[in-house]
Design a protein around this motif. Structure first.
Motif, mmCIF file in Angstrom:
data_model
loop_
_atom_site.group_PDB
_atom_site.id
_atom_site.type_symbol
_atom_site.label_atom_id
_atom_site.label_comp_id
_atom_site.label_asym_id
_atom_site.label_seq_id
_atom_site.Cartn_x
_atom_site.Cartn_y
_atom_site.Cartn_z
ATOM 1 N N LEU A 200 0.852 -1.183 0.000
ATOM 2 C CA LEU A 200 0.000 0.000 0.000
ATOM 3 C C LEU A 200 0.888 1.233 0.000
ATOM 4 O O LEU A 200 1.852 1.317 0.762
ATOM 5 C CB LEU A 200 -0.898 0.045 1.243
ATOM 6 C CG LEU A 200 -1.725 -1.193 1.614
ATOM 7 C CD1 LEU A 200 -2.642 -0.859 2.777
ATOM 8 C CD2 LEU A 200 -2.522 -1.684 0.425
ATOM 9 N N VAL A 201 0.558 2.182 -0.852
ATOM 10 C CA VAL A 201 1.179 3.501 -0.814
ATOM 11 C C VAL A 201 0.076 4.485 -0.448
ATOM 12 O O VAL A 201 -0.935 4.597 -1.154
ATOM 13 C CB VAL A 201 1.833 3.872 -2.158
ATOM 14 C CG1 VAL A 201 2.468 5.257 -2.066
ATOM 15 C CG2 VAL A 201 2.885 2.835 -2.532
ATOM 16 N N ILE A 202 0.261 5.192 0.659
ATOM 17 C CA ILE A 202 -0.786 6.054 1.226
ATOM 18 C C ILE A 202 -0.294 7.496 1.225
ATOM 19 O O ILE A 202 0.817 7.780 1.675
ATOM 20 C CB ILE A 202 -1.116 5.609 2.668
ATOM 21 C CG1 ILE A 202 -1.548 4.137 2.674
ATOM 22 C CG2 ILE A 202 -2.196 6.493 3.277
ATOM 23 C CD1 ILE A 202 -1.719 3.564 4.073
ATOM 24 N N ASP A 203 -1.169 8.395 0.738
ATOM 25 C CA ASP A 203 -0.793 9.805 0.676
ATOM 26 C C ASP A 203 -1.924 10.636 1.284
ATOM 27 O O ASP A 203 -3.113 10.399 1.020
ATOM 28 C CB ASP A 203 -0.550 10.227 -0.779
ATOM 29 C CG ASP A 203 0.028 11.618 -0.878
ATOM 30 O OD1 ASP A 203 1.258 11.754 -0.748
ATOM 31 O OD2 ASP A 203 -0.760 12.572 -1.076
ATOM 32 N N ILE A 204 -1.555 11.622 2.114
ATOM 33 C CA ILE A 204 -2.559 12.500 2.729
ATOM 34 C C ILE A 204 -3.062 13.486 1.671
ATOM 35 O O ILE A 204 -2.266 14.160 1.005
ATOM 36 C CB ILE A 204 -1.962 13.268 3.910
ATOM 37 C CG1 ILE A 204 -1.411 12.294 4.956
ATOM 38 C CG2 ILE A 204 -3.003 14.181 4.549
ATOM 39 C CD1 ILE A 204 -0.705 12.974 6.115
ATOM 40 N N ASP A 205 -4.365 13.553 1.545
ATOM 41 C CA ASP A 205 -4.962 14.455 0.556
ATOM 42 C C ASP A 205 -4.816 15.902 0.999
ATOM 43 O O ASP A 205 -5.062 16.250 2.173
ATOM 44 C CB ASP A 205 -6.449 14.115 0.370
ATOM 45 C CG ASP A 205 -6.657 12.720 -0.206
ATOM 46 O OD1 ASP A 205 -5.809 12.291 -1.017
ATOM 47 O OD2 ASP A 205 -7.648 12.062 0.164
ATOM 48 N N HIS A 206 -4.418 16.765 0.080
ATOM 49 C CA HIS A 206 -4.320 18.213 0.299
ATOM 50 C C HIS A 206 -3.465 18.553 1.515
ATOM 51 O O HIS A 206 -3.771 19.502 2.252
ATOM 52 C CB HIS A 206 -5.717 18.822 0.469
ATOM 53 C CG HIS A 206 -6.630 18.569 -0.699
ATOM 54 N ND1 HIS A 206 -6.404 19.060 -1.962
ATOM 55 C CD2 HIS A 206 -7.787 17.826 -0.778
ATOM 56 C CE1 HIS A 206 -7.382 18.660 -2.790
ATOM 57 N NE2 HIS A 206 -8.223 17.908 -2.092
ATOM 58 N N PHE A 207 -2.419 17.802 1.701
ATOM 59 C CA PHE A 207 -1.579 18.050 2.886
ATOM 60 C C PHE A 207 -0.886 19.407 2.803
ATOM 61 O O PHE A 207 -0.662 20.074 3.826
ATOM 62 C CB PHE A 207 -0.535 16.934 3.039
ATOM 63 C CG PHE A 207 0.325 17.066 4.261
ATOM 64 C CD1 PHE A 207 -0.196 16.819 5.522
ATOM 65 C CD2 PHE A 207 1.647 17.475 4.154
ATOM 66 C CE1 PHE A 207 0.590 16.947 6.653
ATOM 67 C CE2 PHE A 207 2.442 17.601 5.290
ATOM 68 C CZ PHE A 207 1.906 17.345 6.539
ATOM 69 N N ARG A 302 3.940 0.151 -9.594
ATOM 70 C CA ARG A 302 2.527 -0.190 -9.822
ATOM 71 C C ARG A 302 1.641 0.366 -8.710
ATOM 72 O O ARG A 302 0.552 0.875 -8.959
ATOM 73 C CB ARG A 302 2.368 -1.704 -9.941
ATOM 74 C CG ARG A 302 2.926 -2.233 -11.258
ATOM 75 C CD ARG A 302 2.529 -3.648 -11.564
ATOM 76 N NE ARG A 302 3.187 -4.612 -10.696
ATOM 77 C CZ ARG A 302 2.584 -5.354 -9.787
ATOM 78 N NH1 ARG A 302 1.281 -5.227 -9.611
ATOM 79 N NH2 ARG A 302 3.260 -6.203 -9.043
ATOM 80 N N ALA A 303 2.118 0.255 -7.451
ATOM 81 C CA ALA A 303 1.340 0.813 -6.337
ATOM 82 C C ALA A 303 1.276 2.336 -6.439
ATOM 83 O O ALA A 303 0.240 2.951 -6.139
ATOM 84 C CB ALA A 303 1.959 0.387 -5.005
ATOM 85 N N ASP A 304 2.382 2.950 -6.862
ATOM 86 C CA ASP A 304 2.418 4.408 -6.988
ATOM 87 C C ASP A 304 1.499 4.877 -8.114
ATOM 88 O O ASP A 304 0.826 5.921 -7.990
ATOM 89 C CB ASP A 304 3.861 4.852 -7.258
ATOM 90 C CG ASP A 304 4.074 6.326 -6.987
ATOM 91 O OD1 ASP A 304 3.612 6.807 -5.927
ATOM 92 O OD2 ASP A 304 4.704 7.005 -7.819
ATOM 93 N N VAL A 318 -9.486 4.114 -2.794
ATOM 94 C CA VAL A 318 -8.485 3.052 -2.923
ATOM 95 C C VAL A 318 -8.524 2.523 -4.360
ATOM 96 O O VAL A 318 -9.610 2.256 -4.894
ATOM 97 C CB VAL A 318 -8.762 1.899 -1.938
ATOM 98 C CG1 VAL A 318 -7.759 0.759 -2.157
ATOM 99 C CG2 VAL A 318 -8.699 2.389 -0.499
ATOM 100 N N THR A 319 -7.348 2.365 -4.948
ATOM 101 C CA THR A 319 -7.263 1.800 -6.293
ATOM 102 C C THR A 319 -6.211 0.706 -6.307
ATOM 103 O O THR A 319 -5.114 0.889 -5.760
ATOM 104 C CB THR A 319 -6.872 2.873 -7.323
ATOM 105 O OG1 THR A 319 -7.810 3.949 -7.267
ATOM 106 C CG2 THR A 319 -6.825 2.282 -8.729
ATOM 107 N N HIS A 320 -6.554 -0.432 -6.921
ATOM 108 C CA HIS A 320 -5.582 -1.509 -7.073
ATOM 109 C C HIS A 320 -4.957 -1.402 -8.463
ATOM 110 O O HIS A 320 -5.625 -1.096 -9.453
ATOM 111 C CB HIS A 320 -6.240 -2.880 -6.918
ATOM 112 C CG HIS A 320 -5.262 -3.988 -6.648
ATOM 113 N ND1 HIS A 320 -4.396 -4.465 -7.604
ATOM 114 C CD2 HIS A 320 -4.997 -4.697 -5.505
ATOM 115 C CE1 HIS A 320 -3.645 -5.416 -7.096
ATOM 116 N NE2 HIS A 320 -3.993 -5.592 -5.814
ATOM 117 N N ALA A 321 -3.651 -1.661 -8.523
ATOM 118 C CA ALA A 321 -2.936 -1.551 -9.796
ATOM 119 C C ALA A 321 -3.516 -2.473 -10.865
ATOM 120 O O ALA A 321 -3.445 -2.164 -12.059
ATOM 121 C CB ALA A 321 -1.454 -1.855 -9.585
ATOM 122 N N ASP A 322 -4.101 -3.601 -10.448
ATOM 123 C CA ASP A 322 -4.654 -4.529 -11.422
ATOM 124 C C ASP A 322 -5.886 -3.939 -12.133
ATOM 125 O O ASP A 322 -6.300 -4.470 -13.166
ATOM 126 C CB ASP A 322 -5.066 -5.833 -10.722
ATOM 127 C CG ASP A 322 -3.845 -6.614 -10.271
ATOM 128 O OD1 ASP A 322 -2.713 -6.241 -10.642
ATOM 129 O OD2 ASP A 322 -4.002 -7.601 -9.526
#
Length: 324
Positions: A200-207, A302-304, A318-322
């Motif tokens: 999982l690659v997690i990013d804070i929205d509008h940080f 792929r996760a990025d 959430v989006t899966h690379a597949d």
């Protein structure tokens, strides 16, 4: 004992491993001025002075046990009337009738004075060696204790340094270096043992707007609080790390596509529904499930890319690379 051995022109005796005399010829008995009954069944050291007992213990026993034989050992027995008899001693250790015995032959030495000087010198050296050994042992024990203390202190420092080297100082999570090493290790397990995992690659929205509006100290507080939430929701087998800036990564051990999506959605929902006070915090998540042939670069890319898709599709998702 046959007469040839009993009357041989040299002394003969046989002892057990513990030093008890099993047999002796008449030549040795005459040499020591003893009757057969006075020596059989007794310890061979009963025929020695204190000095020669020490000599016997120091040289004869260790040598015979280690090599199985002793050749040309200068030695002295003591007669029944307390006279020293310098001899040349030869011995061999062997098994007879199921019992380990030491057979010895002794020849009376002719140069008695020289031998007595050798004995005196040996005694002096033994005493000096004993004293030096005692002192060396004490010093060795002291140094060993000192070494143990320093070794424990060094191990503690090493543990602290290792923790510092693998920990992000702001959030307390594992850092990027630790994550990359863990990702490589997970790929090896996938290749060798087919142990699947997801990333999982997690990013804070509008940080950036949080930093711009409230300042970097508040931004750091948000990062720390989010890190604590992610860590509290994770299993001990997962690796939770700060990748950089407002971006976090999680390696989900033993997680396939569907399981990873469920876990990622749980993270997203928990962040969105938590009470952040006056700040509205959501995260976008990209998911990739590793497959055979993946490298650390390919699975992360792929996760990025999946994270980018979540961002462009409106964030807080959430989006899966597949699915790309």
């Amino acid at each position: 004992m046959d007469i040839q051995l009993d009357q041989a022109p040299c002394g003969y005796f046989s002892i057990s491993d513990s030093g008890i005399v099993r047999s002796v010829n008449q030549t040795l008995l005459d040499m020591l001025k003893l009757e057969r009954s006075e020596l059989l069944g007794r310890h061979i050291e009963s025929t020695m002075s204190v000095t020669n007992k020490l000599f016997f213990h120091t040289y004869f026993y260790p040598y015979i046990q280690l090599y199985g034989h002793v050749d040309e050992m200068y030695f002295s027995f003591r007669t029944s009337d307390q006279q020293d008899v310098p001899v040349l001693l030869n011995g061999v250790r062997q098994t007879r009738d199921g019992e380990s015995v030491v057979d010895c032959v002794v020849v009376v030495m002719r140069k008695r004075i020289e031998h007595e000087k050798d004995i005196l010198q040996t005694k002096t050296k033994l005493q000096e060696l004993y004293q030096a050994t005692q002192e060396a042992n004490k010093e060795l024990e002291r140094l060993h204790e000192e070494y143990e203390v320093k070794q424990q202190a060094l191990l503690k420092v090493n543990d602290q340094l290792e923790a510092m080297a693998s920990t992000d100082p702001l959030t307390g999570l594992k850092n990027r270096r630790f994550f990359q090493n863990s990702l490589l290790a997970s790929l090896i397990l996938l290749e060798q043992q087919q142990r699947h995992f997801s990333l999982l690659v997690i990013d804070i929205d509008h940080f950036k707007s949080i930093n711009d509006t409230y300042g970097h100290p508040i931004g750091d507080l948000v990062l720390g609080n989010l890190a604590g939430l992610l860590q509290s929701m994770s299993r001990s087998s997962d690796v939770v790390a700060r990748y950089g800036g407002e971006e976090f990564v999680i390696i989900l051990a033993e997680c396939d596509h569907d399981q990873a999506m469920e876990v990622a959605e749980r993270y997203r929902f928990e962040v969105a529904s938590s009470d952040w006070g006056q700040y509205n915090i959501t995260v976008s998540i990209g998911v990739a499930t590793a497959v055979q042939g993946d490298t650390d670069t390919s699975v992360f890319q792929r996760a990025d890319q999946a994270l980018y898709a979540s961002k462009t599709a409106g964030r807080n998702r959430v989006t899966h690379a597949d699915h790309l």
